[in-house]
Design a protein around this motif. Structure first.
Motif, PDB file in Angstrom:
ATOM      1  N   PRO A 275       2.679   4.791  19.501  1.00 61.78           N
ATOM      2  CA  PRO A 275       1.294   4.859  19.960  1.00 61.78           C
ATOM      3  C   PRO A 275       0.607   6.142  19.489  1.00 61.78           C
ATOM      4  N   LEU A 276      -0.651   6.053  19.197  1.00 60.04           N
ATOM      5  CA  LEU A 276      -1.531   7.094  18.687  1.00 60.04           C
ATOM      6  C   LEU A 276      -1.204   7.472  17.240  1.00 60.04           C
ATOM      7  N   ALA A 277       0.070   7.582  16.906  1.00 59.59           N
ATOM      8  CA  ALA A 277       0.441   7.874  15.517  1.00 59.59           C
ATOM      9  C   ALA A 277       0.043   6.712  14.621  1.00 59.59           C
ATOM     10  N   ASN A 278       0.030   5.494  15.180  1.00 58.49           N
ATOM     11  CA  ASN A 278      -0.339   4.339  14.374  1.00 58.49           C
ATOM     12  C   ASN A 278      -1.798   4.400  13.915  1.00 58.49           C
ATOM     13  N   LEU A 279      -2.682   4.971  14.714  1.00 52.86           N
ATOM     14  CA  LEU A 279      -4.080   5.111  14.307  1.00 52.86           C
ATOM     15  C   LEU A 279      -4.236   6.107  13.168  1.00 52.86           C
ATOM     16  N   ILE A 280      -3.553   7.225  13.291  1.00 53.51           N
ATOM     17  CA  ILE A 280      -3.584   8.241  12.236  1.00 53.51           C
ATOM     18  C   ILE A 280      -2.983   7.676  10.954  1.00 53.51           C
TER      19      ILE A 280
ATOM     20  N   ARG B 129       0.836  -1.205   0.000  1.00 49.87           N
ATOM     21  CA  ARG B 129       0.000   0.000   0.000  1.00 49.87           C
ATOM     22  C   ARG B 129       0.869   1.252   0.000  1.00 49.87           C
ATOM     23  N   LEU B 130       1.945   1.248   0.793  1.00 49.93           N
ATOM     24  CA  LEU B 130       2.857   2.387   0.801  1.00 49.93           C
ATOM     25  C   LEU B 130       3.500   2.579  -0.565  1.00 49.93           C
ATOM     26  N   HIS B 131       3.864   1.485  -1.225  1.00 48.83           N
ATOM     27  CA  HIS B 131       4.432   1.603  -2.572  1.00 48.83           C
ATOM     28  C   HIS B 131       3.400   2.149  -3.545  1.00 48.83           C
ATOM     29  N   ASP B 132       2.136   1.788  -3.358  1.00 51.68           N
ATOM     30  CA  ASP B 132       1.071   2.337  -4.195  1.00 51.68           C
ATOM     31  C   ASP B 132       0.985   3.851  -4.041  1.00 51.68           C
ATOM     32  N   LEU B 133       1.320   4.328  -2.860  1.00 46.66           N
ATOM     33  CA  LEU B 133       1.303   5.769  -2.595  1.00 46.66           C
ATOM     34  C   LEU B 133       2.618   6.445  -2.969  1.00 46.66           C
ATOM     35  N   GLY B 134       3.600   5.656  -3.432  1.00 40.84           N
ATOM     36  CA  GLY B 134       4.890   6.218  -3.815  1.00 40.84           C
ATOM     37  C   GLY B 134       5.817   6.444  -2.637  1.00 40.84           C
ATOM     38  N   LYS B 135       5.560   5.791  -1.527  1.00 42.79           N
ATOM     39  CA  LYS B 135       6.382   5.950  -0.321  1.00 42.79           C
ATOM     40  C   LYS B 135       7.204   4.686  -0.079  1.00 42.79           C
ATOM     41  N   SER B 136       8.240   4.815   0.707  1.00 44.79           N
ATOM     42  CA  SER B 136       9.085   3.685   1.062  1.00 44.79           C
ATOM     43  C   SER B 136       8.369   2.792   2.078  1.00 44.79           C
ATOM     44  N   GLY B 137       8.672   1.508   2.038  1.00 46.97           N
ATOM     45  CA  GLY B 137       8.085   0.569   2.986  1.00 46.97           C
ATOM     46  C   GLY B 137       8.524   0.812   4.423  1.00 46.97           C
ATOM     47  N   TRP B 138       9.604   1.551   4.599  1.00 45.49           N
ATOM     48  CA  TRP B 138      10.085   1.843   5.945  1.00 45.49           C
ATOM     49  C   TRP B 138       9.121   2.737   6.726  1.00 45.49           C
ATOM     50  N   TYR B 139       8.199   3.395   6.034  1.00 46.36           N
ATOM     51  CA  TYR B 139       7.200   4.216   6.727  1.00 46.36           C
ATOM     52  C   TYR B 139       6.310   3.378   7.633  1.00 46.36           C
ATOM     53  N   MET B 140       6.284   2.068   7.434  1.00 46.95           N
ATOM     54  CA  MET B 140       5.446   1.211   8.271  1.00 46.95           C
ATOM     55  C   MET B 140       5.916   1.234   9.726  1.00 46.95           C
ATOM     56  N   LEU B 141       7.150   1.657   9.963  1.00 47.19           N
ATOM     57  CA  LEU B 141       7.644   1.748  11.335  1.00 47.19           C
ATOM     58  C   LEU B 141       6.893   2.797  12.153  1.00 47.19           C
ATOM     59  N   ILE B 142       6.177   3.692  11.478  1.00 45.15           N
ATOM     60  CA  ILE B 142       5.346   4.666  12.192  1.00 45.15           C
ATOM     61  C   ILE B 142       4.287   3.935  13.012  1.00 45.15           C
ATOM     62  N   GLY B 143       3.914   2.748  12.573  1.00 41.19           N
ATOM     63  CA  GLY B 143       2.930   1.954  13.289  1.00 41.19           C
ATOM     64  C   GLY B 143       3.374   1.524  14.674  1.00 41.19           C
TER      65      GLY B 143
END
Length: 75
Positions: free
Chosen positions: A36-41, A19-33
């Motif tokens: 806490p709280l940022a993962n919901l956003i 999904r991140l690649h579909d948005l043109g972003k790196s897969g490393w953005y998944m670490l935002i998950g």
């Protein structure tokens, strides 16, 4: 069962990265998950953001139509 959890985590991470690649972003953005709280956003952003309408560095734009017969392996 540990093996079921492991399989679930691997597939979930795979879907997040695609999904991140579909948005043109790196897969490393998944670490935002992990934050806490940022993962919901972050999750809502992944669900609601529109994908790119052009090719990006992660691949070509997927075709527009969905063939449900092909997905369910009826063809």
């Amino acid at each position: 069962n540990i093996s079921a959890y492991t399989i679930t985590i691997v597939y979930s991470l795979s879907f997040y990265i695609r999904r991140l690649h579909d948005l043109g972003k790196s897969g490393w953005y998944m670490l935002i998950g992990l934050i806490p709280l940022a993962n919901l956003i972050f999750l809502f952003w992944l669900l609601l953001a529109l994908g790119q309408n052009t090719n990006n560095k992660f691949g070509t734009q997927p075709s527009k139509g969905v063939n449900i017969k092909e997905i369910l392996a009826f063809e």
